[in-house]
Design a protein around this motif. Structure first.
Motif, PDB file in Angstrom:
ATOM      1  N   LEU A  15      -2.598 -12.110   4.719  1.00  0.00           N
ATOM      2  CA  LEU A  15      -3.775 -12.927   4.116  1.00  0.00           C
ATOM      3  C   LEU A  15      -4.721 -12.298   2.912  1.00  0.00           C
ATOM      4  CD1 LEU A  15      -4.929 -13.750   7.925  1.00  0.00           C
ATOM      5  CD2 LEU A  15      -3.923 -15.379   6.156  1.00  0.00           C
ATOM      6  N   SER A  16      -4.727 -11.243   3.067  1.00  0.00           N
ATOM      7  CA  SER A  16      -5.444 -10.501   2.011  1.00  0.00           C
ATOM      8  C   SER A  16      -4.717 -11.006   0.356  1.00  0.00           C
ATOM      9  CB  SER A  16      -5.682  -9.229   2.138  1.00  0.00           C
ATOM     10  OG  SER A  16      -6.308  -8.599   0.951  1.00  0.00           O
TER      11      SER A  16
ATOM     12  N   GLU B  58      -0.925   6.852  -5.720  1.00  0.00           N
ATOM     13  CA  GLU B  58      -0.182   5.857  -4.745  1.00  0.00           C
ATOM     14  C   GLU B  58      -1.203   5.091  -4.053  1.00  0.00           C
ATOM     15  OE1 GLU B  58       3.862   8.251  -4.020  1.00  0.00           O
ATOM     16  OE2 GLU B  58       2.494   8.294  -2.339  1.00  0.00           O
ATOM     17  N   LEU B  59      -2.123   5.703  -3.594  1.00  0.00           N
ATOM     18  CA  LEU B  59      -3.260   5.176  -2.631  1.00  0.00           C
ATOM     19  C   LEU B  59      -4.079   4.417  -3.524  1.00  0.00           C
ATOM     20  CD1 LEU B  59      -4.264   8.034  -0.160  1.00  0.00           C
ATOM     21  CD2 LEU B  59      -3.059   5.653   0.409  1.00  0.00           C
ATOM     22  N   ALA B  60      -4.409   4.825  -4.802  1.00  0.00           N
ATOM     23  CA  ALA B  60      -5.038   3.964  -5.740  1.00  0.00           C
ATOM     24  C   ALA B  60      -4.415   2.585  -6.022  1.00  0.00           C
ATOM     25  CB  ALA B  60      -5.456   4.971  -6.856  1.00  0.00           C
ATOM     26  N   GLU B  61      -3.392   2.762  -6.617  1.00  0.00           N
ATOM     27  CA  GLU B  61      -2.568   1.626  -6.869  1.00  0.00           C
ATOM     28  C   GLU B  61      -2.509   0.580  -5.992  1.00  0.00           C
ATOM     29  OE1 GLU B  61       0.231   3.709 -10.200  1.00  0.00           O
ATOM     30  OE2 GLU B  61       1.421   2.895  -8.402  1.00  0.00           O
ATOM     31  N   TYR B  62      -2.138   1.119  -4.552  1.00  0.00           N
ATOM     32  CA  TYR B  62      -1.954   0.305  -3.613  1.00  0.00           C
ATOM     33  C   TYR B  62      -3.205  -0.712  -3.143  1.00  0.00           C
ATOM     34  CZ  TYR B  62      -0.639  -1.062   1.444  1.00  0.00           C
ATOM     35  OH  TYR B  62      -0.266  -1.699   2.648  1.00  0.00           O
ATOM     36  N   LEU B  63      -4.351   0.286  -3.174  1.00  0.00           N
ATOM     37  CA  LEU B  63      -5.590  -0.577  -2.803  1.00  0.00           C
ATOM     38  C   LEU B  63      -6.039  -1.254  -3.842  1.00  0.00           C
ATOM     39  CD1 LEU B  63      -7.102   2.376  -0.338  1.00  0.00           C
ATOM     40  CD2 LEU B  63      -5.958   0.290   0.385  1.00  0.00           C
ATOM     41  N   GLY B  64      -5.991  -0.803  -4.966  1.00  0.00           N
ATOM     42  CA  GLY B  64      -6.697  -1.619  -6.217  1.00  0.00           C
ATOM     43  C   GLY B  64      -7.892  -0.863  -6.735  1.00  0.00           C
ATOM     44  N   ILE B  65      -8.060   0.290  -6.213  1.00  0.00           N
ATOM     45  CA  ILE B  65      -9.261   1.110  -6.790  1.00  0.00           C
ATOM     46  C   ILE B  65      -8.984   2.032  -7.640  1.00  0.00           C
ATOM     47  CG2 ILE B  65     -10.759   0.271  -4.833  1.00  0.00           C
ATOM     48  CD1 ILE B  65     -10.088   2.836  -3.373  1.00  0.00           C
ATOM     49  N   THR B  66     -10.040   2.866  -8.206  1.00  0.00           N
ATOM     50  CA  THR B  66      -9.509   3.894  -9.112  1.00  0.00           C
ATOM     51  C   THR B  66      -9.221   5.371  -8.229  1.00  0.00           C
ATOM     52  OG1 THR B  66     -11.887   4.796  -9.230  1.00  0.00           O
ATOM     53  CG2 THR B  66     -11.419   3.212 -10.693  1.00  0.00           C
ATOM     54  N   LYS B  67      -8.821   6.200  -8.773  1.00  0.00           N
ATOM     55  CA  LYS B  67      -8.483   7.442  -7.808  1.00  0.00           C
ATOM     56  C   LYS B  67      -9.544   8.228  -7.647  1.00  0.00           C
ATOM     57  CE  LYS B  67      -7.551   9.812 -12.702  1.00  0.00           C
ATOM     58  NZ  LYS B  67      -6.553  10.427 -13.530  1.00  0.00           N
ATOM     59  N   GLN B  68     -10.758   8.232  -8.312  1.00  0.00           N
ATOM     60  CA  GLN B  68     -11.938   8.898  -7.973  1.00  0.00           C
ATOM     61  C   GLN B  68     -12.559   8.112  -6.747  1.00  0.00           C
ATOM     62  OE1 GLN B  68     -13.358  11.540  -7.968  1.00  0.00           O
ATOM     63  NE2 GLN B  68     -15.468  11.171  -7.554  1.00  0.00           N
ATOM     64  N   ALA B  69     -12.274   6.859  -6.556  1.00  0.00           N
ATOM     65  CA  ALA B  69     -12.759   6.132  -5.361  1.00  0.00           C
ATOM     66  C   ALA B  69     -11.776   6.459  -4.162  1.00  0.00           C
ATOM     67  CB  ALA B  69     -12.778   4.826  -5.586  1.00  0.00           C
ATOM     68  N   ARG B 154      -7.064  -5.412  -2.577  1.00  0.00           N
ATOM     69  CA  ARG B 154      -8.575  -5.501  -2.355  1.00  0.00           C
ATOM     70  C   ARG B 154      -8.905  -7.000  -2.940  1.00  0.00           C
ATOM     71  NH1 ARG B 154     -12.262  -3.180  -6.859  1.00  0.00           N
ATOM     72  NH2 ARG B 154     -14.455  -3.604  -6.067  1.00  0.00           N
ATOM     73  N   PRO B 155      -9.487  -7.531  -1.929  1.00  0.00           N
ATOM     74  CA  PRO B 155      -9.921  -8.993  -2.255  1.00  0.00           C
ATOM     75  C   PRO B 155     -11.091  -8.742  -3.129  1.00  0.00           C
ATOM     76  CG  PRO B 155     -10.695  -8.497  -0.153  1.00  0.00           C
ATOM     77  CD  PRO B 155      -9.886  -7.283  -0.572  1.00  0.00           C
ATOM     78  N   VAL B 156     -10.795  -9.787  -4.366  1.00  0.00           N
ATOM     79  CA  VAL B 156     -11.888  -9.723  -5.464  1.00  0.00           C
ATOM     80  C   VAL B 156     -12.964 -10.806  -5.170  1.00  0.00           C
ATOM     81  CG1 VAL B 156     -10.486  -9.063  -7.181  1.00  0.00           C
ATOM     82  CG2 VAL B 156     -10.580 -11.432  -6.489  1.00  0.00           C
TER      83      VAL B 156
END
Lengths: 157, 157
Positions: A15-16, B58-69, B154-156
């Motif tokens: 869904l996301s 990998e996590l940053a790419e998967y979730l759509g956020i920066t590596k620092q986040a 990550r939903p925009v």
DNA sequence: AATTATAGTCAACTTGATTGACTATGTCGT
DNA sequence: ACGACATAGTCAATCAAGTTGACTATAATT
């Protein structure tokens, strides 16, 4: 990501991703038309405003944010020429937010683009299947909300 | 909101509400089980980590956020006892984030709750229709991503 | 061996929200 | 009609969750 990977996604990921996919394409297209300063929440706000305007409280409830956040957003959109504040016809405390001509252009453009996206989805899965997909999502969302406070549009993250 | 109102929703609203509905219920249930400090993004992160761990990139790419986040999020989840950082087996610069026992409990609980939510959706629209809904969303997301950078979870907004 | 690229962390910053207080106005109970 | 309570919208301050650019150690490339 291969098709195999996608087919193993759980419901919430599906869904996301579906939402992100469609909203990303919508806003790429809006950008091409000169509406690059419009965020998804703005499009939803404009929808709530049509056709007769909406109060700050109504917008806050619809979008799932505070009235102050709505106020700031309206400040920004007013400055960008998309909405206007008007005095409330019957409540002197209140304001009615209405769309400007430019705001209406965004609403029309969004409708057109979403129709085109749906058209391509129809080419992919067929008219009947898209119809059923929408019916089923509608049913599930309705059922989940019928004896609760309405789920807010804003996706939690 | 009446059923009539829901049935007039456009596609992006439908998808957003569907996502919010399911993720809200999931997290209410997780909260009841003592995982009230878990946000939706954490659940998606844990999914990416299983079964063998994942790097920050990998996590940053998967979730759509920066590596620092991601780094900050991992700090928080490490402190809360859900994940651990380990040194990378072959890259001295890198770290591998793995789940703790408590993290695995969340993954199991999420799977169970999503199964229950789907079970209730099956009772509402039928096994076949849910199957088709998932197949169709999978197809649409796959098609939209096959020649692009992957859409981020990550939903925009 | 030198150069370029990368993984992860750091501190500072930005964005988009929330909170609590406030004023003017509306509603309700007596 | 009046006082008490509630509400709409705005204000300023604050916060959460992200981004940015710099940095160091390490890896890859030339």
């Amino acid at each position: 990501m291969t098709h195999e990977v996608f087919s193993k996604l759980d419901l919430t990921s599906l869904l996301s991703l579906s939402f992100s996919t469609s909203i990303n394409e919508l806003h790429e297209r809006l950008s091409e038309l000169g509406f690059g300063d419009i965020r998804p929440v703005h499009g939803f706000m404009f929808k709530c405003i049509t056709p007769n305007g909406a109060t700050g409280i109504e917008l806050a409830e619809y979008l799932g944010i505070t009235k102050q956040a709505v106020s700031k957003m309206v400040d920004y959109l007013e400055k960008s020429g998309y909405v206007m504040r008007k005095t409330h016809p019957t409540d002197k405390r209140g304001k009615i937010i209405v769309l400007t001509e430019r705001g209406w252009l965004v609403v029309k453009a969004k409708e057109k683009i979403l129709t085109e996206i749906e058209q391509r989805w129809i080419e992919n899965i067929g008219t009947e299947r898209l119809q059923m997909l929408k019916e089923d999502l509608t049913k599930l969302v309705y059922e989940a909300n019928e004896d609760k406070l309405p789920t807010r549009l804003r996706p939690v993250w």
